[in-house]
Every structure is written in C-alpha cells, then in structure tokens.
Design a protein around this motif. Structure first.
Motif, PDB file in Angstrom:
ATOM      1  N   ALA A 195       2.644   5.215  -3.592  1.00 49.34           N
ATOM      2  CA  ALA A 195       3.578   5.178  -4.724  1.00 49.34           C
ATOM      3  C   ALA A 195       3.054   4.308  -5.868  1.00 49.34           C
ATOM      4  O   ALA A 195       3.726   4.157  -6.883  1.00 49.34           O
ATOM      5  N   ASP A 196       1.882   3.721  -5.667  1.00 54.45           N
ATOM      6  CA  ASP A 196       1.223   2.895  -6.678  1.00 54.45           C
ATOM      7  C   ASP A 196       2.082   1.693  -7.088  1.00 54.45           C
ATOM      8  O   ASP A 196       2.210   1.376  -8.271  1.00 54.45           O
ATOM      9  N   VAL A 197       2.656   1.026  -6.080  1.00 55.18           N
ATOM     10  CA  VAL A 197       3.511  -0.139  -6.350  1.00 55.18           C
ATOM     11  C   VAL A 197       2.986  -1.403  -5.666  1.00 55.18           C
ATOM     12  O   VAL A 197       3.655  -2.439  -5.678  1.00 55.18           O
ATOM     13  N   ALA A 198       1.793  -1.339  -5.084  1.00 55.71           N
ATOM     14  CA  ALA A 198       1.250  -2.487  -4.351  1.00 55.71           C
ATOM     15  C   ALA A 198       0.467  -3.453  -5.253  1.00 55.71           C
ATOM     16  O   ALA A 198       0.259  -4.611  -4.875  1.00 55.71           O
TER      17      ALA A 198
ATOM     18  N   ALA B  80      -3.070  -5.028  -3.602  1.00 57.07           N
ATOM     19  CA  ALA B  80      -2.171  -6.019  -2.982  1.00 57.07           C
ATOM     20  C   ALA B  80      -2.955  -7.242  -2.507  1.00 57.07           C
ATOM     21  O   ALA B  80      -4.160  -7.167  -2.246  1.00 57.07           O
ATOM     22  N   HIS B  81      -2.259  -8.343  -2.386  1.00 55.31           N
ATOM     23  CA  HIS B  81      -2.780  -9.555  -1.762  1.00 55.31           C
ATOM     24  C   HIS B  81      -2.236  -9.542  -0.334  1.00 55.31           C
ATOM     25  O   HIS B  81      -1.070  -9.868  -0.116  1.00 55.31           O
ATOM     26  N   TRP B  82      -3.055  -9.130   0.623  1.00 54.83           N
ATOM     27  CA  TRP B  82      -2.620  -8.938   1.998  1.00 54.83           C
ATOM     28  C   TRP B  82      -2.819 -10.212   2.799  1.00 54.83           C
ATOM     29  O   TRP B  82      -3.835 -10.903   2.662  1.00 54.83           O
ATOM     30  N   SER B  83      -1.843 -10.531   3.661  1.00 55.15           N
ATOM     31  CA  SER B  83      -1.994 -11.649   4.593  1.00 55.15           C
ATOM     32  C   SER B  83      -1.383 -11.271   5.930  1.00 55.15           C
ATOM     33  O   SER B  83      -0.472 -10.447   5.999  1.00 55.15           O
TER      34      SER B  83
ATOM     35  N   LEU C 147      -4.042  -1.622   8.131  1.00 54.50           N
ATOM     36  CA  LEU C 147      -3.808  -1.165   6.760  1.00 54.50           C
ATOM     37  C   LEU C 147      -4.298  -2.149   5.708  1.00 54.50           C
ATOM     38  O   LEU C 147      -4.241  -1.866   4.518  1.00 54.50           O
ATOM     39  N   GLN C 148      -4.795  -3.313   6.129  1.00 50.14           N
ATOM     40  CA  GLN C 148      -5.136  -4.343   5.150  1.00 50.14           C
ATOM     41  C   GLN C 148      -6.141  -3.874   4.112  1.00 50.14           C
ATOM     42  O   GLN C 148      -5.996  -4.188   2.913  1.00 50.14           O
TER      43      GLN C 148
ATOM     44  N   ILE D 113      10.035  -6.697   0.772  1.00 51.03           N
ATOM     45  CA  ILE D 113       9.996  -7.353   2.082  1.00 51.03           C
ATOM     46  C   ILE D 113       9.011  -6.573   2.945  1.00 51.03           C
ATOM     47  O   ILE D 113       9.137  -5.352   3.070  1.00 51.03           O
ATOM     48  N   THR D 114       8.028  -7.263   3.539  1.00 51.05           N
ATOM     49  CA  THR D 114       7.086  -6.576   4.425  1.00 51.05           C
ATOM     50  C   THR D 114       6.893  -7.361   5.722  1.00 51.05           C
ATOM     51  O   THR D 114       6.942  -8.588   5.719  1.00 51.05           O
ATOM     52  N   SER D 115       6.704  -6.611   6.808  1.00 49.35           N
ATOM     53  CA  SER D 115       6.413  -7.194   8.121  1.00 49.35           C
ATOM     54  C   SER D 115       5.361  -6.338   8.812  1.00 49.35           C
ATOM     55  O   SER D 115       5.056  -5.233   8.362  1.00 49.35           O
TER      56      SER D 115
END
Length: 173
Positions: free
Chosen positions: A115-118, A138-141, A129-130, A152-154
């Motif tokens: 959706a091009d929202v990351a 995105a800044h993934w952690s 998926l990182q 909100i992500t988990s």
C-alpha cells in the motif's frame, strides 16, 4: 482495558489467515464493547487452519470512513493473497490517508509495503519480512510491539497480549 462502545473495527483477511491473530484481537475488541467486522475479498466465509469465519463485508464494497480502525491479521498465505488484491490495498491505504488506526501483526506487514505506507515508519513484523519492509522505507526493529503514530505492529502470536492492549489504548486515546 477501556470501553470501545460505538467503535467499529475492520478485520481484513482472506483464506489462510492465522487464527490466533484474527480471534485474539477480535475477542478483545468485542469484550471491550466494540464491533468487529470481517472484511474480505471472499463473499461467504474464510478459513484458516481448522477455523472458519463468516464474511461480513466484501472489501470491494468496504469504506474506511465507516470504521475507526483496521486490524491486519497475519498468516503467510492470507497476507500474500491480500497484497495482490487491488481493493484490499486501496482499503488499507484509505485508513492511512484518513490518519486512522491500523494494527498489523506478523506477515500482514506485507500489505503495508504494498500500500506504499511503510516509508519512514518505525515497524516490526515477522522477522523474515524485515528486508521487504526496509526496502519499502521502514525502520524495522525486532520488538514485541512498535507503535508509530496510528500504526501498531507486532511480530508473532506470542506478542498478541501487547498487540491487543495497544489496539484498545489507541482507540481510547
């Protein structure tokens, strides 16, 4: 947890969803007085492992304006199919355009890249998926829960207690 009376939460899934990632937040929303609505490209029901759930609304007919939040449960097959559905992508993006709460767990984060929202978002997801999320900006952690504004992500089902609590907290701010 607080009262979600009058809140409508869309759960976007198709066949192959991870049952715990649908039913745990669904039950949390309902137990707190909110209304959970299953939105899907399928018309009758969807299945995940040994579970099935009646579809309330076809995603082609769904309007983000009618909901307070969107929950994206995982499941590899579910997430992969949804990100290839233009109506599902459009529906997801509409929540971001309206600055509404979106909660994504596990493989569902693929939809956020699609959706091009990351771009520029702090996020987590299932670890595999990182690279996809970093490539989407995105800044993934690797954390149990990441809240970035209304996102909100988990990572996995073991993170559901924190994920569910964050959904309720965000909807009662």
């Amino acid at each position: 947890m607080s009262d979600l009376q009058g809140r409508r939460v869309a759960f976007l899934v198709t066949n192959g969803y991870e049952p715990s990632e649908l039913y745990s937040p669904w039950d949390t929303v309902v137990e707190n007085g909110g209304r959970a609505v299953l939105v899907s490209p399928e018309s009758d029901e969807v299945s995940g492992k040994d579970h099935s759930q009646k579809v309330d609304l076809n995603v082609a007919d769904a309007n983000a304006d009618e909901f307070d939040a969107l929950v994206l449960p995982g499941g590899t097959k579910n997430a992969d199919q949804l990100r290839m559905n233009k109506d599902a992508v459009k529906f997801t993006k509409a929540f971001f355009d309206a600055n509404k709460t979106v909660a994504s767990i596990c493989h569902a984060a693929w939809m956020l890249a699609e959706a091009d929202v990351a771009q520029g978002r702090n996020m987590t997801s299932y670890p595999s998926l990182q690279t996809d999320l970093r490539n989407a900006g995105a800044h993934w952690s690797d954390e149990e829960l990441v809240v970035d504004g209304n996102l909100i992500t988990s990572r996995t089902p073991k993170d559901l207690p924190a994920f569910n609590e964050a959904i309720v907290n965000k909807l009662t701010e």
